[in-house]
Design an enzyme around this catalytic site. Sequence first.
Site: not given
Ligand code: C5P
Length: 306
Positions: A18, A99-100, A140
């Site tokens: 995305k 891409p990673v 995501d």
């Molecule tokens: O949910 P996910 O593991 O992808 O999120 C990774 C990190 O990104 C979270 O630990 C947080 O630090 C940050 N994040 C955030 N607010 C969001 C989504 C992600 O602060 N709405």
Amino acid sequence: MADGTTPDRRLATRAFGKLNLCLILGPLREDGYHELVSAVLPLDLADTVTIEAWTGDSDQVVCPGVEGDNLASKAIASWRSLSGWDGAPVRVTIKKRIPVAAGMGGGSADAAAALRLVAAFAGREDDALLTEIAPTLGADVPPLLHGGPTLVRGTGTEVLQLPTPQTAGYLILPSNAGLSTPVVFRQAGEMGLRRSQADLDLISESLQAAAKDEGWGFPPELLGVNDLGPAAAVLEPSVSEALSEAREAGADQAFVTGSGPTVIGYFHGNEGPMRAAAAAEALGGRVPGAIACTASPRSATIEEVQ
Ligand code: C5P
């Protein structure tokens, strides 16, 4: 079979990466997550994910080129635990194209695909359960579960399906560096880039008002606005270079996607896909390579494969 798999059926699907057409950062919550508003567009740039029976002791995820824990493993474990399915171990194989650690949702797309695949493999396609598990895997995952563009609110868990916006071409400029999502969010906070909840609500309303029909025009004042972009640029110098590269390659707009460091060149209109493809070709010597793509078809089907 010699490699440990059984001759049972194999199922495959595509996991679309995305980009964020906009990503507006709001207040930090007590749980460490941020409120946000984002328009998420799945792309026709996809990993291939397959599932098959496996004679090993436990479920296995194979993802050449990606080290460490895989979110797809967590997806399968969660689904087993919540569905109560105790079928024989499965093996999931992920062939990467997205891409990673790039801000393109690759790991999340793979996890969403693994969820859909294991449910289909077990013959228990309970969409409500998948929708319940998705937000526990990562912010995501919910927008990538069903395909098609979405408006994402809350911490990423509130997902509203949107009609497909006007045609455009997208030039993807990946970076050799990876960026840690929490580090980028923290940096954005330190730079004072968080907006008020009232601002987020207004932006969410204006996106919903614009997104009434297929082919809707993305509000120009919001297109490519990414509050995490300046934070990614501070942390990773190649971001600014890639933004210049995209503009020099003829993009109408250049912006960071997600928490970066990948940069998107936006090519407006029906000729956009052709212009983006020409720009990717002109950047032929670039490392890592430029990729041209368009919005993905609405959802990926699950197919039986050999
Ligand atoms: O949910 P996910 O593991 O992808 O999120 C990774 C990190 O990104 C979270 O630990 C947080 O630090 C940050 N994040 C955030 N607010 C969001 C989504 C992600 O602060 N709405």
